[in-house]
Design a protein around this motif. Structure first.
Motif, PDB file in Angstrom:
ATOM      1  N   PHE A  32      49.142   4.252 132.228  1.00 28.59           N
ATOM      2  CA  PHE A  32      48.086   3.855 131.521  1.00 28.59           C
ATOM      3  C   PHE A  32      47.187   5.314 131.302  1.00 28.59           C
ATOM      4  CE2 PHE A  32      43.395   2.785 131.212  1.00 28.59           C
ATOM      5  CZ  PHE A  32      43.583   2.151 130.045  1.00 28.59           C
ATOM      6  N   GLN A  33      47.239   6.012 132.343  1.00 24.50           N
ATOM      7  CA  GLN A  33      46.448   7.298 132.309  1.00 24.50           C
ATOM      8  C   GLN A  33      47.217   8.229 131.397  1.00 24.50           C
ATOM      9  OE1 GLN A  33      45.339   8.894 136.064  1.00 24.50           O
ATOM     10  NE2 GLN A  33      44.092  10.325 135.037  1.00 24.50           N
ATOM     11  N   ASP A  34      48.808   8.423 131.233  1.00 18.64           N
ATOM     12  CA  ASP A  34      49.425   9.025 130.374  1.00 18.64           C
ATOM     13  C   ASP A  34      49.087   8.768 129.033  1.00 18.64           C
ATOM     14  OD1 ASP A  34      50.830  10.413 132.340  1.00 18.64           O
ATOM     15  OD2 ASP A  34      52.294   9.185 132.403  1.00 18.64           O
TER      16      ASP A  34
ATOM     17  N   PHE B 193      46.347   9.331 123.497  1.00 20.68           N
ATOM     18  CA  PHE B 193      45.467   8.905 122.407  1.00 20.68           C
ATOM     19  C   PHE B 193      44.083   9.742 122.273  1.00 20.68           C
ATOM     20  CE2 PHE B 193      48.227   5.281 122.539  1.00 20.68           C
ATOM     21  CZ  PHE B 193      48.335   4.774 121.214  1.00 20.68           C
ATOM     22  N   SER B 194      43.714  10.497 123.484  1.00 27.46           N
ATOM     23  CA  SER B 194      42.664  11.142 123.295  1.00 27.46           C
ATOM     24  C   SER B 194      42.925  12.599 122.529  1.00 27.46           C
ATOM     25  CB  SER B 194      42.015  11.404 124.863  1.00 27.46           C
ATOM     26  OG  SER B 194      42.903  12.093 125.598  1.00 27.46           O
TER      27      SER B 194
ATOM     28  N   LEU C 277      38.767  13.262 127.319  1.00 26.20           N
ATOM     29  CA  LEU C 277      37.973  12.380 126.915  1.00 26.20           C
ATOM     30  C   LEU C 277      38.258  11.683 125.609  1.00 26.20           C
ATOM     31  CD1 LEU C 277      34.809  14.851 126.942  1.00 26.20           C
ATOM     32  CD2 LEU C 277      35.033  13.010 128.367  1.00 26.20           C
ATOM     33  N   ILE C 278      37.788  10.687 125.386  1.00 21.68           N
ATOM     34  CA  ILE C 278      38.530   9.727 124.179  1.00 21.68           C
ATOM     35  C   ILE C 278      37.418   9.301 123.267  1.00 21.68           C
ATOM     36  CG2 ILE C 278      38.397   7.417 125.359  1.00 21.68           C
ATOM     37  CD1 ILE C 278      41.341   7.117 124.083  1.00 21.68           C
TER      38      ILE C 278
ATOM     39  N   TYR D 119      37.928   9.361 131.331  1.00 17.58           N
ATOM     40  CA  TYR D 119      38.967   8.273 131.890  1.00 17.58           C
ATOM     41  C   TYR D 119      38.241   7.275 132.788  1.00 17.58           C
ATOM     42  CZ  TYR D 119      42.920   6.222 134.069  1.00 17.58           C
ATOM     43  OH  TYR D 119      44.008   5.156 134.456  1.00 17.58           O
ATOM     44  N   GLY D 120      37.274   7.645 133.654  1.00 14.17           N
ATOM     45  CA  GLY D 120      36.671   6.738 134.498  1.00 14.17           C
ATOM     46  C   GLY D 120      35.589   5.879 133.696  1.00 14.17           C
ATOM     47  N   ASP D 121      35.027   6.383 132.744  1.00 13.48           N
ATOM     48  CA  ASP D 121      34.156   5.646 131.925  1.00 13.48           C
ATOM     49  C   ASP D 121      34.916   4.692 131.106  1.00 13.48           C
ATOM     50  OD1 ASP D 121      31.749   6.550 133.142  1.00 13.48           O
ATOM     51  OD2 ASP D 121      31.489   7.838 131.567  1.00 13.48           O
ATOM     52  N   TYR D 122      35.914   5.061 130.831  1.00 17.26           N
ATOM     53  CA  TYR D 122      36.890   4.233 129.771  1.00 17.26           C
ATOM     54  C   TYR D 122      37.338   3.053 130.652  1.00 17.26           C
ATOM     55  CZ  TYR D 122      40.169   3.022 126.030  1.00 17.26           C
ATOM     56  OH  TYR D 122      40.513   2.431 125.060  1.00 17.26           O
TER      57      TYR D 122
END
Length: 205
Positions: A49-51, A56-57, A68-69, A107-110
């Motif tokens: 998921f992180q990849d 996508f970001s 960041l996204i 990523y954390g906030d996402y």
């Protein structure tokens, strides 16, 4: 006489050389087992998921470092993963994303954003993440092969074409391109696509 025996010696020497070569004193080393390598190649690398978040970001943003996204990148990702559908819409994602009061989130906030969204919409967070992890690289919309194939079949079925369009495909349904439009180079004075050009009886033209 001397030169004769020298020649014979040279001849024998040459023969010995070629025999050695024929016997193949240097045996080729055995090839590595290719089956193992083939099996390794068949295993698709699992994308986390992180990849996908990183991929996508960076989508459409060459300056992004993948940390960041933005909302539009997130929406593209979710649409591609079919997470955005009748149940979750871009309005929902917009509302939840704007709670972070930032154009781009980490990523954390996402992850918090998805948790929040899943809770509100009563959808399993893990299900959302699984879909998003396995939806493929950005921009590759996965169409089921059946759908695509039948659409192409329909388009290349020459029996459904009439008039000059029929000429644009050969019997196997392969497009002929410009050559198929054979009226293009035609200065007989008839309008392109005029079907009855050669159908008049002799002598009446």
């Amino acid at each position: 006489m001397h030169s004769m025996s020298a020649r014979v010696a040279a001849y024998h020497h040459r023969n010995n050389m070629s025999e050695e070569a024929a016997n193949g004193t240097s045996t080729p080393s055995p090839a590595p087992p290719t089956t193992e390598m083939a099996e390794m190649a068949l295993e698709e690398p699992k994308v986390s998921f992180q990849d996908q978040f990183k991929a996508f970001s960076k989508f459409g943003d060459t300056k992004s470092d993948g940390k960041l996204i933005t909302l539009s990148q997130s929406d593209k990702w979710m649409k591609q993963a079919k997470v955005i559908d009748k149940k979750i819409t871009t309005t929902d994602t917009g509302i939840h994303f704007k709670k972070f009061k930032a154009m781009k989130i980490s990523y954390g906030d996402y992850n918090k954003f998805l948790e929040d969204l899943a809770k509100t919409k009563k959808v399993e967070l893990q299900e959302i993440k699984n879909k998003m992890a396995s939806c493929g690289a950005p921009g590759v919309i996965q169409v089921s092969a059946g759908k695509a194939a039948s659409a192409v079949e329909r388009l290349t079925d020459t029996s459904k074409y009439t008039g000059s369009h029929k000429e644009r495909f050969d019997a196997s349904g392969k497009g002929k391109g410009i050559a198929g439009r054979k009226n293009i180079v035609d200065d007989s004075g008839y309008v392109t696509g005029y079907q009855n050009k050669d159908t008049y009886p002799e002598g009446q033209q």
